[in-house]
Design a protein around this motif. Structure first.
Motif, short mmCIF file in Angstrom:
data_model
loop_
_atom_site.label_atom_id
_atom_site.label_comp_id
_atom_site.label_asym_id
_atom_site.label_seq_id
_atom_site.Cartn_x
_atom_site.Cartn_y
_atom_site.Cartn_z
N LYS A 31 -0.02 -3.81 -0.50
CA LYS A 31 -0.13 -3.73 -1.95
C LYS A 31 -1.34 -3.14 -1.60
CE LYS A 31 3.11 -6.76 -3.41
NZ LYS A 31 4.11 -6.53 -4.12
N ILE A 32 -2.15 -1.99 -3.17
CA ILE A 32 -2.38 -1.85 -3.27
C ILE A 32 -4.05 -1.85 -3.77
CG2 ILE A 32 -1.76 0.43 -2.31
CD1 ILE A 32 -1.59 0.94 -5.20
N ALA A 33 -3.87 -3.25 -4.51
CA ALA A 33 -4.77 -4.78 -5.31
C ALA A 33 -4.10 -5.22 -5.67
CB ALA A 33 -5.49 -3.21 -5.93
N PRO A 34 -4.73 -6.66 -5.92
CA PRO A 34 -4.26 -7.82 -6.56
C PRO A 34 -3.88 -7.33 -7.90
CG PRO A 34 -6.97 -7.92 -6.46
CD PRO A 34 -6.16 -6.54 -6.88
N ALA A 35 -2.94 -8.68 -8.21
CA ALA A 35 -1.95 -8.10 -9.41
C ALA A 35 -2.79 -7.63 -10.95
CB ALA A 35 -1.14 -9.23 -9.79
N ASP A 36 -4.37 -8.25 -10.88
CA ASP A 36 -4.79 -8.06 -11.82
C ASP A 36 -5.49 -6.56 -12.48
OD1 ASP A 36 -6.79 -9.04 -10.34
OD2 ASP A 36 -8.21 -10.00 -11.22
N ARG A 37 -4.97 -5.73 -11.14
CA ARG A 37 -6.34 -4.65 -10.74
C ARG A 37 -7.42 -4.32 -11.75
NH1 ARG A 37 -0.84 -4.06 -11.43
NH2 ARG A 37 0.33 -2.25 -11.29
N SER A 38 -8.05 -6.02 -10.30
CA SER A 38 -9.25 -5.89 -10.08
C SER A 38 -10.23 -4.37 -9.37
CB SER A 38 -9.83 -6.73 -10.66
OG SER A 38 -8.86 -7.94 -8.82
N PHE A 39 -11.13 -4.27 -9.37
CA PHE A 39 -11.49 -3.39 -8.16
C PHE A 39 -11.55 -4.27 -6.92
CE2 PHE A 39 -14.84 -1.45 -5.29
CZ PHE A 39 -13.92 -0.32 -4.75
N ARG B 157 -4.69 -8.25 5.47
CA ARG B 157 -4.00 -9.88 4.86
C ARG B 157 -3.04 -9.27 4.01
NH1 ARG B 157 -10.03 -9.32 2.75
NH2 ARG B 157 -10.87 -7.17 3.24
N ILE B 158 -2.62 -10.02 3.42
CA ILE B 158 -1.70 -10.25 2.18
C ILE B 158 -1.50 -10.88 1.38
CG2 ILE B 158 0.41 -11.90 1.59
CD1 ILE B 158 0.82 -10.86 4.43
N LEU B 159 -1.37 -9.74 -0.23
CA LEU B 159 -2.42 -10.10 -1.87
C LEU B 159 -1.05 -10.81 -1.99
CD1 LEU B 159 -4.16 -6.57 -2.03
CD2 LEU B 159 -4.88 -9.47 -2.64
N GLY B 160 0.39 -10.40 -2.02
CA GLY B 160 1.78 -11.22 -2.74
C GLY B 160 1.80 -10.67 -3.92
N GLY B 161 2.25 -10.90 -5.18
CA GLY B 161 2.47 -10.01 -6.27
C GLY B 161 3.14 -9.48 -6.62
N THR B 162 4.23 -9.94 -7.59
CA THR B 162 5.51 -8.91 -7.87
C THR B 162 4.64 -7.79 -8.58
OG1 THR B 162 6.61 -10.51 -9.35
CG2 THR B 162 7.81 -10.20 -7.23
N LYS B 163 3.77 -8.12 -9.35
CA LYS B 163 2.97 -7.71 -10.87
C LYS B 163 1.77 -6.83 -9.92
CE LYS B 163 5.36 -9.06 -14.94
NZ LYS B 163 4.68 -10.28 -15.58
N ALA B 164 1.83 -6.86 -8.86
CA ALA B 164 0.32 -6.15 -7.67
C ALA B 164 1.44 -4.51 -7.19
CB ALA B 164 0.34 -6.93 -6.75
N PRO B 165 0.22 -3.41 -7.66
CA PRO B 165 0.59 -2.02 -7.63
C PRO B 165 0.74 -2.09 -5.94
CG PRO B 165 -1.78 -2.37 -7.78
CD PRO B 165 -1.30 -4.25 -8.26
N THR B 166 2.02 -1.34 -5.95
CA THR B 166 1.62 -0.57 -4.29
C THR B 166 1.96 0.65 -3.78
OG1 THR B 166 4.39 -0.53 -4.45
CG2 THR B 166 3.92 -2.91 -4.23
N LEU B 167 1.33 1.42 -1.88
CA LEU B 167 1.82 2.42 -1.92
C LEU B 167 1.82 3.05 -3.00
CD1 LEU B 167 0.16 3.49 0.22
CD2 LEU B 167 2.48 3.92 1.07
#
Ligand SMILES: NC(=O)c1ccc[n+]([C@@H]2O[C@H](COP(=O)([O-])OP(=O)(O)OC[C@H]3O[C@@H](n4cnc5c(N)ncnc54)[C@H](OP(=O)(O)O)[C@@H]3O)[C@@H](O)[C@H]2O)c1
Length: 201
Positions: free
Chosen positions: A14-22, A155-165
């Motif tokens: 994942k490149i960010a959390p699912a909420d796409r916060s910086f 880190r592990i971020l997880g989340g099916t809606k979190a953006p990936t590479l």
């Protein structure tokens, strides 16, 4: 023309959390390496969602580079964000339906897909192009990237809606992009990987 990407991801891609916060995932050393890569580009390209989360210019330490933002119509983008007034970058908005009056500090290109954009940038002498994400933009540009720089962060971020590479529709087993590992560097718990694209002749 050389096209390369640089993104940091969690161990689960994942490149960010699912909420796409910086959320800067990497260490100071990762940032130092990012700035060194920016020094080698003429222009960097990012998706509008990345601008929405960062809101600032992506500058290089030793040169003026161009920031190209890709968007359908620049909704939910505020012209008072620091990105639009930074003296350290040149700004191009690659947009399908431009509202030019809202963003007077920007130049414009009509976005007609990655190939046409890269050709338009090359015609302006912008030939070393850094793709900085996010995952939606990477889907468009991945087939054109020669070198993928990827930082794996502990880190592990997880989340099916979190953006990936790379997001988008995804490749099939027949169309997946094949890569070759060129370099691997460890810094504490972080890994810097460089992969070259293998192209069939
Ligand atoms: N860890 C890292 O290295 C890294 C790097 C970059 C970004 N990020 C994070 O990733 C997240 C953003 O990633 P993301 O995948 O959600 O979004 P993104 O790729 O940054 O941007 C997606 C947006 O780009 C525009 N776009 C993409 N393809 C388009 C096309 N073909 N035509 C027109 N517009 C197009 C659209 O903008 P409109 O909605 O305006 O139409 C779309 O919503 C943020 O949280 C950011 O902080 C992390």
């Amino acid at each position: 023309m050389t096209i390369f990407s640089n993104l940091a991801m969690s161990l689960d891609g994942k490149i960010a959390p699912a909420d796409r916060s910086f959320f800067p995932l990497g260490t100071k050393e990762d940032r130092r390496r990012m700035l060194a890569l920016r020094n080698t580009c003429d222009a960097l390209i990012m998706g509008a969602e990345t601008l929405r989360s960062y809101q600032k210019a992506c500058n290089a330490p030793d040169k003026m580079i161009t920031n190209v933002i890709i968007s359908s119509k620049m909704d939910r983008v505020d012209p008072t964000w620091p990105f639009f007034s930074s003296p350290k970058i040149r700004r191009i908005l690659a947009v399908q339906n431009p509202d030019k009056e809202r963003f007077p500090t920007c130049e414009w290109l009509e976005y007609q897909g990655p190939q046409a954009l890269l050709t338009a940038l090359a015609s302006q002498g912008l030939k070393n192009i850094l793709i900085e994400g996010g995952g939606a933009l990477m889907w468009d540009f991945a087939p054109f990237i020669d070198t993928f720089h990827v930082t794996i962060t502990p880190r592990i971020l997880g989340g099916t809606k979190a953006p990936t590479l790379v997001d988008g529709l995804g490749f099939s087993k027949d169309t997946s992009l094949n890569l070759q590992l060129q370099d691997i560097i460890q810094n504490e718990d972080e890994l810097y990987l460089t992969y070259k694209r293998l192209r069939s002749i």
